[in-house]
Write a protein that holds these residues in place. Structure first.
Motif, PDB file in Angstrom:
ATOM      1  N   PHE A  38       0.841  -1.198   0.000  1.00 35.52           N
ATOM      2  CA  PHE A  38       0.000   0.000   0.000  1.00 35.52           C
ATOM      3  C   PHE A  38       0.871   1.241   0.000  1.00 35.52           C
ATOM      4  O   PHE A  38       1.777   1.369   0.811  1.00 35.52           O
ATOM      5  N   ARG A  39       0.600   2.154  -0.932  1.00 38.53           N
ATOM      6  CA  ARG A  39       1.406   3.383  -1.020  1.00 38.53           C
ATOM      7  C   ARG A  39       0.522   4.616  -0.943  1.00 38.53           C
ATOM      8  O   ARG A  39       0.810   5.635  -1.554  1.00 38.53           O
ATOM      9  N   GLY A  40      -0.596   4.500  -0.196  1.00 36.63           N
ATOM     10  CA  GLY A  40      -1.477   5.659  -0.039  1.00 36.63           C
ATOM     11  C   GLY A  40      -1.337   6.244   1.360  1.00 36.63           C
ATOM     12  O   GLY A  40      -0.292   6.120   1.992  1.00 36.63           O
ATOM     13  N   ARG A  41      -2.411   6.873   1.824  1.00 40.30           N
ATOM     14  CA  ARG A  41      -2.396   7.512   3.148  1.00 40.30           C
ATOM     15  C   ARG A  41      -3.165   6.654   4.154  1.00 40.30           C
ATOM     16  O   ARG A  41      -3.925   5.777   3.781  1.00 40.30           O
ATOM     17  N   TYR A  42      -2.962   6.956   5.435  1.00 45.15           N
ATOM     18  CA  TYR A  42      -3.639   6.198   6.498  1.00 45.15           C
ATOM     19  C   TYR A  42      -4.537   7.097   7.331  1.00 45.15           C
ATOM     20  O   TYR A  42      -4.385   8.325   7.338  1.00 45.15           O
ATOM     21  N   HIS A  43      -5.439   6.464   8.069  1.00 48.91           N
ATOM     22  CA  HIS A  43      -6.212   7.159   9.091  1.00 48.91           C
ATOM     23  C   HIS A  43      -6.454   6.186  10.243  1.00 48.91           C
ATOM     24  O   HIS A  43      -7.106   5.158  10.056  1.00 48.91           O
ATOM     25  N   SER A  44      -5.891   6.501  11.392  1.00 46.18           N
ATOM     26  CA  SER A  44      -6.081   5.631  12.554  1.00 46.18           C
ATOM     27  C   SER A  44      -7.258   6.130  13.378  1.00 46.18           C
ATOM     28  O   SER A  44      -7.349   7.322  13.698  1.00 46.18           O
ATOM     29  N   LEU A  45      -8.175   5.213  13.714  1.00 47.80           N
ATOM     30  CA  LEU A  45      -9.362   5.595  14.488  1.00 47.80           C
ATOM     31  C   LEU A  45      -9.041   5.714  15.979  1.00 47.80           C
ATOM     32  O   LEU A  45      -9.794   6.312  16.731  1.00 47.80           O
ATOM     33  N   GLY A  46      -7.949   5.115  16.406  1.00 48.72           N
ATOM     34  CA  GLY A  46      -7.603   5.146  17.822  1.00 48.72           C
ATOM     35  C   GLY A  46      -8.347   4.088  18.630  1.00 48.72           C
ATOM     36  O   GLY A  46      -8.399   4.156  19.852  1.00 48.72           O
ATOM     37  N   GLY A  47      -8.903   3.086  17.953  1.00 52.50           N
ATOM     38  CA  GLY A  47      -9.607   2.002  18.653  1.00 52.50           C
ATOM     39  C   GLY A  47     -10.779   1.512  17.822  1.00 52.50           C
ATOM     40  O   GLY A  47     -10.864   1.799  16.632  1.00 52.50           O
ATOM     41  N   ARG A  48     -11.663   0.703  18.464  1.00 50.68           N
ATOM     42  CA  ARG A  48     -12.846   0.256  17.737  1.00 50.68           C
ATOM     43  C   ARG A  48     -14.041   0.347  18.660  1.00 50.68           C
ATOM     44  O   ARG A  48     -13.884   0.375  19.888  1.00 50.68           O
ATOM     45  N   ILE A  49     -15.226   0.375  18.065  1.00 55.08           N
ATOM     46  CA  ILE A  49     -16.456   0.467  18.854  1.00 55.08           C
ATOM     47  C   ILE A  49     -16.578  -0.782  19.715  1.00 55.08           C
ATOM     48  O   ILE A  49     -16.534  -1.901  19.209  1.00 55.08           O
ATOM     49  N   SER A  50     -16.685  -0.598  21.022  1.00 56.41           N
ATOM     50  CA  SER A  50     -16.729  -1.734  21.932  1.00 56.41           C
ATOM     51  C   SER A  50     -17.588  -1.369  23.142  1.00 56.41           C
ATOM     52  O   SER A  50     -17.088  -0.830  24.124  1.00 56.41           O
ATOM     53  N   PRO A  51     -18.893  -1.643  23.056  1.00 58.77           N
ATOM     54  CA  PRO A  51     -19.813  -1.232  24.127  1.00 58.77           C
ATOM     55  C   PRO A  51     -19.401  -1.793  25.494  1.00 58.77           C
ATOM     56  O   PRO A  51     -19.560  -1.123  26.513  1.00 58.77           O
ATOM     57  N   LEU A  52     -18.827  -3.010  25.506  1.00 56.40           N
ATOM     58  CA  LEU A  52     -18.438  -3.621  26.783  1.00 56.40           C
ATOM     59  C   LEU A  52     -17.336  -2.814  27.473  1.00 56.40           C
ATOM     60  O   LEU A  52     -17.232  -2.806  28.695  1.00 56.40           O
ATOM     61  N   ASP A  53     -16.480  -2.156  26.677  1.00 60.56           N
ATOM     62  CA  ASP A  53     -15.414  -1.333  27.261  1.00 60.56           C
ATOM     63  C   ASP A  53     -15.811   0.143  27.294  1.00 60.56           C
ATOM     64  O   ASP A  53     -14.951   1.004  27.488  1.00 60.56           O
ATOM     65  N   HIS A  54     -17.118   0.414  27.064  1.00 58.05           N
ATOM     66  CA  HIS A  54     -17.642   1.794  27.055  1.00 58.05           C
ATOM     67  C   HIS A  54     -16.930   2.657  26.023  1.00 58.05           C
ATOM     68  O   HIS A  54     -16.632   3.820  26.278  1.00 58.05           O
ATOM     69  N   ILE A  55     -16.627   2.074  24.855  1.00 61.24           N
ATOM     70  CA  ILE A  55     -16.036   2.862  23.768  1.00 61.24           C
ATOM     71  C   ILE A  55     -17.072   2.986  22.660  1.00 61.24           C
ATOM     72  O   ILE A  55     -17.450   1.992  22.038  1.00 61.24           O
ATOM     73  N   GLY A  56     -17.586   4.170  22.474  1.00 65.16           N
ATOM     74  CA  GLY A  56     -18.574   4.425  21.433  1.00 65.16           C
ATOM     75  C   GLY A  56     -17.930   5.155  20.270  1.00 65.16           C
ATOM     76  O   GLY A  56     -16.747   5.511  20.333  1.00 65.16           O
ATOM     77  N   PRO A  57     -18.714   5.379  19.199  1.00 60.53           N
ATOM     78  CA  PRO A  57     -18.167   6.067  18.015  1.00 60.53           C
ATOM     79  C   PRO A  57     -17.589   7.431  18.358  1.00 60.53           C
ATOM     80  O   PRO A  57     -16.619   7.868  17.738  1.00 60.53           O
TER      81      PRO A  57
END
Lengths: 182, 182
Positions: free
Chosen positions: A84-103
């Motif tokens: 891959f030779r394009g650009r990236y975007h890191s979300l900093g995690g994933r949606i995980s209701p059990l860990d109280h991580i929302g969008p």
């Protein structure tokens, strides 16, 4: 520190106290410097010591492909493949209701704004192939759908080097469902 | 026997000699019966005790899809997924010059004859995702190309449940190259 158990910690502590050289001091300085100078890139979330990270600042990389990952550390294995030779975007995690991580805890709004900013022809979602990665993928796809951009997902299936007998049921199911025409 | 080391073997041998019941005799009979009655299905190569195996003889299974595997044992994990309701064809191995296994040692001619016999709309190649599996896939594809049949391959990529950090370089490369449109 990760990977350092009580015994290793004790050995390191004793070495630091008994060492006659400057090494412990140098390590201390290196840690402080790193903490002060390495920050997340404001555009993609990767590590940087400059304004923008090396990947965002590289004019030779394709500006029309954006690869979305969960963590900035996911960028390293992808870079190693050289596929891959394009650009990236890191979300900093994933949606995980059990860990109280929302969008709203992730850099999803920043992603949508970046794609809306235009210039991208394809957004590649390279999130984990588990339930939470899948949920995050679906959420992001819904938000990006109205925008004029091709949305793709990295392939899920049989890992390279593996036979059928070593693959689990879900992976085989996925590999069969997503079979490709030759 | 696989999975039985010297210690287990000794324990089993002593149990057989000292046992007062009929169990050792029964096991001996079961082994003989299995050896005599279970044969490879002449059509697909799977195990059977009848003329044709259960899968080949099942009229409710789709007769227009053929899944090609290396070993008859590969059919078991595929059946567990319930994702495939067509017919199978086991090659009995894969092309491996280092082990002196060439195309003529495999049931490839039988496969071509079976597809030529007609009735199949799709041939799915479900061989291992390693070098030899790939070489065998390519060889079979070349032979089947002239026939009027769609040829597909099971997906190679990120195994289900896995994150990017646990995937090896080749798998990530494959997953990126074979990304699917959403």
């Amino acid at each position: 520190m990760p990977g350092v158990g009580p015994r290793s910690a004790e050995r390191i502590a004793l070495w630091m106290v008994q060492s006659r050289g400057d090494q412990p001091e140098e390590i201390s300085r290196a840690i402080s410097t790193t903490r002060e100078t390495v920050r997340p890139c404001p555009q993609c979330g990767f590590f940087t010591m400059q304004e923008l990270c090396e990947i965002c600042a590289d004019p030779t990389r394709a500006a029309d492909q954006l690869c979305v990952v969960e963590q900035p550390t996911d960028i390293l294995p992808l870079e190693k493949t050289s596929a891959f030779r394009g650009r990236y975007h890191s979300l900093g995690g994933r949606i995980s209701p059990l860990d109280h991580i929302g969008p709203e805890d992730l850099r999803i709004n920043e992603l949508v704004a970046r794609v809306q900013g235009g210039g991208f022809a394809e957004v590649i979602l390279a999130l984990a192939a588990d339930v939470e990665g899948q949920a995050t993928t679906n959420y992001v796809v819904e938000l990006l759908k109205p925008l004029a951009v091709t949305i793709t997902r990295i392939a899920h299936g049989l890992p390279v080097g593996g036979g059928l007998e070593s693959a689990d049921e879900l992976t085989l199911y996925q590999a069969l469902s997503a079979r490709t025409k030759l």
